[in-house]
Motif scaffolding. Structure first.
Motif, short mmCIF file in Angstrom:
data_model
loop_
_atom_site.label_atom_id
_atom_site.label_comp_id
_atom_site.label_asym_id
_atom_site.label_seq_id
_atom_site.Cartn_x
_atom_site.Cartn_y
_atom_site.Cartn_z
N GLN A 178 0.82 -1.21 0.00
CA GLN A 178 0.00 0.00 0.00
C GLN A 178 0.86 1.26 0.00
O GLN A 178 0.60 2.20 -0.76
CB GLN A 178 -0.90 0.03 1.24
CG GLN A 178 -2.21 -0.72 1.12
CD GLN A 178 -3.08 -0.47 2.34
OE1 GLN A 178 -2.82 -1.04 3.41
NE2 GLN A 178 -4.08 0.35 2.20
N GLN A 443 -4.42 -2.67 6.97
CA GLN A 443 -4.97 -2.12 5.73
C GLN A 443 -5.70 -0.81 6.01
O GLN A 443 -5.59 0.16 5.24
CB GLN A 443 -5.92 -3.12 5.07
CG GLN A 443 -6.46 -2.65 3.72
CD GLN A 443 -7.36 -3.69 3.09
OE1 GLN A 443 -8.09 -4.41 3.78
NE2 GLN A 443 -7.32 -3.78 1.78
N THR A 447 -4.72 2.75 4.43
CA THR A 447 -5.68 3.56 3.67
C THR A 447 -5.76 4.97 4.24
O THR A 447 -5.79 5.95 3.50
CB THR A 447 -7.07 2.90 3.71
OG1 THR A 447 -6.99 1.61 3.11
CG2 THR A 447 -8.10 3.74 2.96
N THR A 450 -2.69 7.03 3.13
CA THR A 450 -2.43 7.26 1.71
C THR A 450 -3.59 7.88 0.93
O THR A 450 -3.47 8.08 -0.27
CB THR A 450 -2.05 5.94 1.01
OG1 THR A 450 -3.13 5.01 1.13
CG2 THR A 450 -0.82 5.32 1.65
#
Length: 456
Positions: A178, A443, A447, A450
């Motif tokens: 990610q 995750q 998220t 970013t």
């Protein structure tokens, strides 16, 4: 609206042909400015409605383009911008629609979309104004805030149970993916990884560094070396020689090149700080980092880097062993962000803003540090609520670094108060009861770090 316009024209024409008196003529002439003002209000209101629709379409187009702008040449960027915009801006009452798009990486990656359209007038045309032009612009920016993320990862022996080590490796590698995807150019995102148990590993190749305190290591690692000293003396009338020998034992420390790279907590209160040892540390040894030949030394830490291959390789090599000292993992993650000792923090570009993050992951309570095996005492080094929240966590947060903390609790432990208090806010603390949930938490953090920002 056309019927109103036709009626108005007929009314003005009637005034123009009326010869019954000067009053009608004067009234007609006096009415022209009033008609112009009313017409302007009507046409401006319509043009403003078009401008609102135009701006909405421009915002959506800029955001859509930001997904793949870095991979498009100028012609393709322009073509996609036009297609996106036309799909969303469907006003049939305008003409001369024009749109342009540009992409830049100066001061952060950004897509800018400009657009304009001509709105025909209905009433102001009487005054000689046949059309009005409306325009707008939208910019989608991402990467203008660069990320520096330090992962403090618990690799203690308990991580071997309930699939926790496997889950940690998977979740961490997905997070790295990610973060890598969020960077449009080298330097947008840096990541450091600090595996910890009771100690951390700064790398055995640093054995000659001046920032290491060897005093305890020298006391604990070495061997007794015996030596015999003899003296000869002459005695008696005949000058006979007498030889006397004595044996002594001396402790000889091992060569420092046999050190395994492990470092334990600094002297208090430097164990809660990132003050870098200097040339004066010889007279202030508490600033130095104490070497320790810990048999369960964890994997060597890696400072801030965008070498994604090496970062992933480090994660693959993690092994669960040793007791828990969250404080040392936390302070070395902070050290990775500021640099010092074996770690180098890259210089910052004045054209960017920087967000510095620590993600602390642990599966249990503190069990051992350099000074104690008491959870209460170790926790207080991290966060002491009795002293208005002093300790390592408070020091880190006051420096502007954001802390996320994740407790993986598969053994029925109570919620970790120190990890909850250590997080920068309540929404940055997670307590999960299954190893598989770790991937979802990482995750969610990725998220959050970013996501794009749209600036108008």
């Amino acid at each position: 609206m056309p019927q109103t316009l036709h009626a108005l024209r007929r009314w003005l024409a009637a005034f123009g042909s009326d010869t019954s008196g000067n009053i009608a003529t004067i009234f007609a002439l006096a009415s022209l400015p009033l008609v112009g003002f009313v017409g302007a209000a009507v046409d401006y209101s319509r043009a403003n409605s078009v401008k609102t629709s135009l701006q909405t379409a421009l915002d959506a187009t800029a955001l859509m383009l930001s997904r793949d702008a870095a991979t498009l040449n100028s012609a393709d960027l322009q073509s996609k911008a036009s297609n996106y915009f036309k799909a969303m801006f469907t006003r049939a009452d305008v003409a001369n629609v024009a749109i342009s798009a540009s992409y830049t990486t100066s001061g952060g990656s950004a897509v800018t979309v400009n657009g304009s359209a001509t709105v025909p007038t209905e009433i102001m045309t009487i005054m000689g104004y046949n059309a009005m032009t409306v325009s707008g612009s939208s910019t989608a920016k991402w990467g203008s805030t660069r990320l520096r993320v330090a992962l403090a990862l618990d690799v203690t022996g308990s991580m071997a149970s309930d699939g926790k080590m496997t889950a940690l490796k998977s979740a961490t590698k997905n997070l790295l993916t990610q973060l890598k995807a969020a960077a449009t150019q080298n330097g947008d995102v840096y990541v450091a990884i600090v595996p910890f148990n009771k100690d951390v590993n700064v790398g055995r190749s640093n054995y000659a560094a001046t920032w290491i305190d060897w005093s305890d290591w020298d006391d604990d690692n070495g061997s007794d070396v015996s030596s015999t000293t003899c003296t000869t003396t002459k005695t008696g009338k005949n000058g006979q020689s007498t030889k006397k020998c004595s044996t002594s034992t001396t402790w000889v420390p091992d060569n420092h090149n046999t050190w395994n790279g492990c470092i334990t907590d600094r002297d208090q209160n430097y164990d809660q700080l990132v003050d870098v040892p200097t040339s004066t540390s010889v007279t202030a040894p508490s600033k130095l980092w104490p070497a320790e030949q810990f048999d369960s030394c964890p994997a060597q830490m890696m400072g801030l880097s965008y070498n994604w291959t090496s970062l992933n390789s480090l994660v693959d090599g993690l092994q669960p062993v040793g007791n828990t000292n969250q404080g040392i993992g936390l302070v070395w993650a902070w050290q990775a962000l500021v640099g010092g000792g074996p770690l180098t923090a890259p210089s910052k570009d004045a054209n960017y803003k920087y967000q510095e993050i620590i993600i602390l992951m642990s599966d249990g309570m503190n069990t051992e540090n350099r000074y104690s095996t008491s959870q209460t005492q170790i926790d207080k080094r991290m966060y002491d609520s009795s002293k208005s929240g002093s300790g390592t966590c408070a020091n880190i947060k006051s420096s502007g670094v954001t802390i996320y903390s994740v407790q993986v609790n598969t053994g029925g432990d109570p919620t970790s108060t120190v990890m909850r208090n250590c997080a920068s806010s309540t929404d940055k603390f997670w307590m999960i009861t299954s190893a598989t949930a770790l991937n979802g938490v990482f995750q969610a953090i990725g998220t959050n770090l970013t996501q794009l920002r749209v600036a108008k």
